[in-house]
Scaffold this active site. Structure first.
Site, PDB file in Angstrom:
ATOM      1  N   GLU A 163       0.813  -1.220   0.000  1.00  0.00           N
ATOM      2  CA  GLU A 163       0.000   0.000   0.000  1.00  0.00           C
ATOM      3  C   GLU A 163       0.844   1.266   0.000  1.00  0.00           C
ATOM      4  O   GLU A 163       0.355   2.353   0.301  1.00  0.00           O
ATOM      5  CB  GLU A 163      -0.958  -0.015   1.192  1.00  0.00           C
ATOM      6  CG  GLU A 163      -1.849  -1.243   1.243  1.00  0.00           C
ATOM      7  CD  GLU A 163      -3.234  -1.036   0.653  1.00  0.00           C
ATOM      8  OE1 GLU A 163      -3.781   0.066   0.798  1.00  0.00           O
ATOM      9  OE2 GLU A 163      -3.770  -1.982   0.040  1.00  0.00           O
ATOM     10  N   HIS A 231      -3.994   2.007   7.590  1.00  0.00           N
ATOM     11  CA  HIS A 231      -2.601   2.254   7.226  1.00  0.00           C
ATOM     12  C   HIS A 231      -1.866   2.788   8.453  1.00  0.00           C
ATOM     13  O   HIS A 231      -2.472   3.448   9.314  1.00  0.00           O
ATOM     14  CB  HIS A 231      -2.486   3.287   6.094  1.00  0.00           C
ATOM     15  CG  HIS A 231      -3.032   2.815   4.790  1.00  0.00           C
ATOM     16  ND1 HIS A 231      -3.825   3.598   3.986  1.00  0.00           N
ATOM     17  CD2 HIS A 231      -2.907   1.623   4.141  1.00  0.00           C
ATOM     18  CE1 HIS A 231      -4.168   2.926   2.902  1.00  0.00           C
ATOM     19  NE2 HIS A 231      -3.621   1.734   2.975  1.00  0.00           N
ATOM     20  N   CYS A 348      -2.642  11.458   3.705  1.00  0.00           N
ATOM     21  CA  CYS A 348      -3.065  10.555   2.630  1.00  0.00           C
ATOM     22  C   CYS A 348      -2.913  11.217   1.266  1.00  0.00           C
ATOM     23  O   CYS A 348      -2.651  10.546   0.272  1.00  0.00           O
ATOM     24  CB  CYS A 348      -4.523  10.153   2.819  1.00  0.00           C
ATOM     25  SG  CYS A 348      -4.802   8.921   4.103  1.00  0.00           S
TER      26      CYS A 348
END
Length: 417
Positions: A163, A231, A348
């Site tokens: 990711e 995350h 993000c």
């Protein structure tokens, strides 16, 4: 190396921005599933955040929205009128706006060949993101085409979920110096999927030519993942010599801190205790999904979403931190509510690349004039609203495709059409 700085590459929010609630484990995304989204406002909020960083004297880049809807992906899935609506929505996803998931980046000072290495993330855990990487790779190869300074890698084999930089941190006395690269992975079997696999991180470290004496692999706390920290950057963020982290971010906090101290002497850990800020408050406010930055003034600054100011426990802790003599000297607030409602905060929205801005394709670097140009295109062509019932509508698809095309034309990047 005097021109090497940290460049933040933010994703321009795409015209198909919607709240389909496709991301299992992302509590904000699933909570707001079915709500009306505001793509135009979302994109303008993102540009305002980039302007905010430029005003602090920081280098700022951007990446473009990917082609949506991804009709090629739908064809691969043999879709028809009876297809699961979630798959159709997956083809419309604007999640590439969160460029922390675009790639993992190792600066030239850390690698064996002295190049900055970037590995595009495969994002295989979530179907709606699993088809991003080929188009993301095209942008990376274009933006970082200088083969003498950059090495751009294809995705890790899909056996292992990767990711990107959302699960990767770096500690160093200053951005241009050799640093300690910290890879954070999750263990499977919990309430929500662990998206970053340990082997994916190890593959990236090897392919980037990292020195294992300056590399650390750390397990994320299962309770953090269960609380919605899908995350690592939802519970921890690092910048230069500072790790800003929640007490419950890592499976073995004391062992993690000891390893950092051994491998990166002088690094400071700013730990927020669970007694002051719960995991639930950390996740809902995105306190740690902030940009921790060092502007030219040298005074480290934490850029947090508006939701942090609205959370009493979080804001009280931040004010107490500022009254102390710690390494984080300023807290600045930005409005990214449209991104937050879909589960993505300031961190993000950006990918950090340590490089000389002059070595990057200039078309991907932002300045005030280019920001105004993006704002003009967005204001004219981005849909004002999208209701999830509209997903799949051919007229909306035309609007979304036209809007992206107009932006690429304005930025002279039509080879990405």
């Amino acid at each position: 190396m005097s021109n090497v700085v940290e460049i933040n590459f933010d994703g321009i929010v795409g015209p198909s921005h919607n709240y389909a609630g496709l991301s299992l484990g992302n509590l904000a995304a699933t909570k707001n599933a079915g709500d009306t989204s505001y793509p135009r406002a979302a994109a303008l909020q993102g540009v305002a955040k980039m302007r905010h960083n430029m005003a602090m004297g920081l280098a700022q880049g951007f990446f473009l929205p990917l082609p949506r809807p991804d009709t090629g992906w739908l064809e691969e899935l043999a879709t028809d009128d009876t297809t699961d609506p979630a798959l159709v929505a997956g083809a419309w996803s604007a999640s590439s706006m969160w460029t922390a998931n675009a790639a993992t980046v190792s600066p030239a000072s850390d690698t064996a060949d002295g190049k900055c290495h970037l590995t595009v993330a495969n994002l295989v855990t979530m179907p709606h993101r699993s088809h991003e990487w080929p188009d993301t790779l095209r942008q990376l190869k274009l933006a970082f085409a200088d083969g003498d300074r950059f090495a751009v890698h294809s995705a890790v084999p899909p056996t292992f979920g990767d990711e990107g930089a959302a699960n990767h941190m770096r500690l160093t006395p200053s951005h241009g110096e050799k640093g300690l690269e910290v890879f954070v992975y999750g263990r499977p079997g919990g309430r929500f999927p662990a998206r970053q696999h340990e082997q994916a991180s190890r593959i990236i470290a090897r392919s980037h030519g990292l020195d294992l004496e300056h590399t650390l692999f750390v397990e994320q706390a299962p309770e953090a993942i269960a609380a919605g920290a899908f995350h690592n950057d939802v519970v921890a963020v690092a910048n230069e010599g500072v790790l800003f982290t929640h007490e419950q971010a890592f499976a073995d906090p004391s062992g993690t801190y000891a390893a950092i101290a051994a491998k990166c002497p002088g690094a400071q850990v700013v730990e927020v205790p669970a007694s002051a800020v719960s995991l639930a408050d950390a996740v809902s406010s995105y306190l740690f999904n902030a940009q921790l930055l060092t502007p030219p003034s040298g005074e480290m600054t934490l850029v947090v979403p508006e939701e942090c100011r609205e959370n009493g426990a979080v804001w009280t802790w931040l004010q107490a931190m500022l009254e102390g003599n710690g390494p984080i000297r300023h807290v600045k607030v930005v409005d990214v509510r449209q991104s937050m409602a879909n589960g993505g905060g300031p961190a993000c929205l950006r990918l950090r690349v340590v490089a000389d801005p002059a070595t990057v394709d200039h078309r991907f670097m932002l300045d005030k004039d280019k920001a105004s140009l993006v704002e003009s295109v967005v204001s004219q062509y981005w849909p004002e609203t999208i209701n999830t019932a509209q997903i799949g509508d051919p007229a909306l698809a035309d609007t979304v495709q036209t809007a992206r095309g107009k932006l690429l034309e304005a930025l002279d990047l039509t080879e990405l059409l």
